[in-house]
Enzyme design. Sequence first.
Site, mmCIF file in Angstrom:
data_model
loop_
_atom_site.group_PDB
_atom_site.id
_atom_site.type_symbol
_atom_site.label_atom_id
_atom_site.label_comp_id
_atom_site.label_asym_id
_atom_site.label_seq_id
_atom_site.Cartn_x
_atom_site.Cartn_y
_atom_site.Cartn_z
ATOM 1 N N GLU A 141 81.085 -3.204 172.071
ATOM 2 C CA GLU A 141 81.814 -3.973 171.050
ATOM 3 C C GLU A 141 83.308 -3.665 171.073
ATOM 4 O OE1 GLU A 141 79.700 -3.199 167.417
ATOM 5 O OE2 GLU A 141 78.252 -4.771 167.833
ATOM 6 N N GLU A 302 71.822 -6.799 170.903
ATOM 7 C CA GLU A 302 71.306 -6.042 169.761
ATOM 8 C C GLU A 302 70.831 -7.042 168.706
ATOM 9 O OE1 GLU A 302 74.260 -3.270 168.344
ATOM 10 O OE2 GLU A 302 74.654 -2.492 170.344
HETATM 11 C C1 GAL Z 1 76.496 -2.307 166.536
HETATM 12 C C2 GAL Z 1 76.844 -1.363 167.657
HETATM 13 C C3 GAL Z 1 75.767 -0.329 167.851
HETATM 14 C C4 GAL Z 1 75.408 0.275 166.550
HETATM 15 C C5 GAL Z 1 75.009 -0.789 165.576
HETATM 16 C C6 GAL Z 1 74.665 -0.217 164.232
HETATM 17 O O1 GAL Z 1 77.589 -3.017 166.055
HETATM 18 O O2 GAL Z 1 77.013 -2.034 168.859
HETATM 19 O O3 GAL Z 1 76.215 0.665 168.720
HETATM 20 O O4 GAL Z 1 76.504 0.982 166.089
HETATM 21 O O5 GAL Z 1 76.057 -1.680 165.411
HETATM 22 O O6 GAL Z 1 75.762 0.262 163.545
#
Ligand code: GAL
Length: 667
Positions: A141, A302
């Site tokens: 990100e 994700e």
């Molecule tokens: C996303 C990030 C992950 C983890 C997740 C939960 O934005 O890519 O590494 O941090 O959020 O906070």
Amino acid sequence: MFGVAYYPEHWPRRRWKSDALLMKRAGFKVVRLAEFAWEKIEPDDGVFDFSWLDDVVELLGAEGIDVVLGTPTAAPPAWLVEKHPNILPVRRDGTRMSFGGRHHNCHSNDIFRESVEIIVRSMAVHYRDNPHVKGWQVDNELGNSHEELCYCDSCRYHFHAWLQRKYGTIDALNAAWGTVFWSQTYTHFTQIPMPLATPNSHNPALLLDWHRFTSDLIVDFQRIQVAIIRDECREHFVTHNFMGFAGKVDYHLLCGDLDFVSHDQYPLGFEGESGAVRPAAESAMPLDFIRGLKSTRFWIMEQQSGAAGWETIGPTPRPGQIRLWTAQSIAHGADAVLFFRWRTSPSGTEQYWHGILPHSGDPGARYEEVAKTVRELDPVLESLKGGDIRKSRVAILFSYDQLWAFDIQPHHPDLRYLDHIGRYYSEFHRRNIAVDFVGLSDELAAYDLVFAPMVFLVNDELVAKLRAYVENGGVLLATMRSGVKDWNNGVLSEMLPGPFGRVFGIQIPDYDCLRGVTQGVRYEGIEETVSLWADIIETAGAAPVAVYAKDYYADRPAITEHAWEAGTAYYVGTELGDAVRRRLVARVLESAGIENGYDTPDGVEAVVRSSDRGEVLFLLNHTDQAQIVPFPDAWRPALLPDDAAPGESEEDLVLPAFEIALFTRGG
Ligand code: GAL
């Protein structure tokens, strides 16, 4: 494909095998590994240990699971920071941030970049021939965690170099920025400040270029890593996990170096009090935006798989929601969905960011829901393989330059570019009309309707593009504050809406920022409150569609329609309320010859995803109540809810809370 983000380094080795078996039982085919494991891979300067990661890759590979490796550059280790404290970012107030959290790095710092090159190349060389490793995610990100970005000396130096490349001479910069105001004329590039704290605000032209510079810096930072991976791993793909509408980096530029875009989708965050049931349009809009970046399929790197939380915790996804959101991601163009994360971490900042497995590691209801989702949706993904995603008939023109310009000068404190777009997007979404997001360099000709929100900054190319679109028969809907500024963020010395006057057939001699001032519009017999802004319009060829309701500009046009050459151009001078917006969108759609999509009750989304192989209709109930949907006759049922109660009539389909139904056609 389905899969998950896995952090084996958080648990003892003896657990790994059972994790791999459970993943296999869930139907996972891909796992993302190592994206924060810099210290585990390079525990000291130049000392590498891949043995643990090799073992995990092997163990997963033995169960038929492929690997995407994350370059771990979002988590610079303590030894590196201790040795080179200058890699830590500097805040706007001049204080250097501390080690801790992640992304505690400046993106321009040479030593940091060298260290990044070393770790990335070592990983790439080590894994280039590993049969289980298929691709890479660069960093994590990018732009996230960099709330204030970095204001160190290295960034200052690079800012000056960037400005010099852009403007050539200091005189050209002075002219473009209008530095004569408040005696800010520069004689050397080195005099130009970064936007550090000053008694008043900075020149908006400087601020906009600072946004562009910091965005370019991050694009460049990614490019270094992509080049190394491409150099070493010719067979592997390279992607990055984007964050929807996060505004630090111009994603239209960041995506250019990647094979495909990935996105992180968290429909329920952990801040605010917005509850567990969210409007479907809220989670749909970033998906359409992400698909638009490369105009094609993408990955979800994700997908939320439990309650989100850091210091505070969001609501737990209701039973069925993880499956619902997964189906929504696929409906809008995802070809792979990886859940975040496998098991909830026992330690660190994300102790409460819940994974598929709880802290105990025992598979429970979330695991079963995910396994069921994979079982049911795998065949659907299979049927959508190959072929291209068909384009929508409606496009929304999105630009980071406009986003940043409104961040710098919102006019009204509550005016937000994204919220404004979201209000119109929701109206298309409510009608189940598919929308593509397009960028400034995308073609418009194929669309029947283009929504161009607040085209504040203009350049010749953009003006020519929108004009040609209408001249050739397109229907253009544009909104307030269009044609105001040049691309450097200076105001045009022209009657508003600047170079758009002829296309819209209007002039805007005056305007009113609606702060503590109430205003309304009258449209087709209804009167409704408007907010934020009022362009006070005079027609010059256009027909008034709605007029203001009160004050000194009562009865003056607020919305206009202009038949121009072969097309039609609509201009909306204010932030409409829901009822008038709804009617206006209906009128604009009719003039573009676009009908509503599949008819569903509020909160039930109907999305058609098409490929060369046929079409799939997704009916998605985002509400916590059963909803009755007319049975789609022309379609073959592919997946119906287990406990679908019979409807009132045979033509009805009852979708229980958070349920999904899928139908196919063609192919
Ligand atoms: C996303 C990030 C992950 C983890 C997740 C939960 O934005 O890519 O590494 O941090 O959020 O906070």
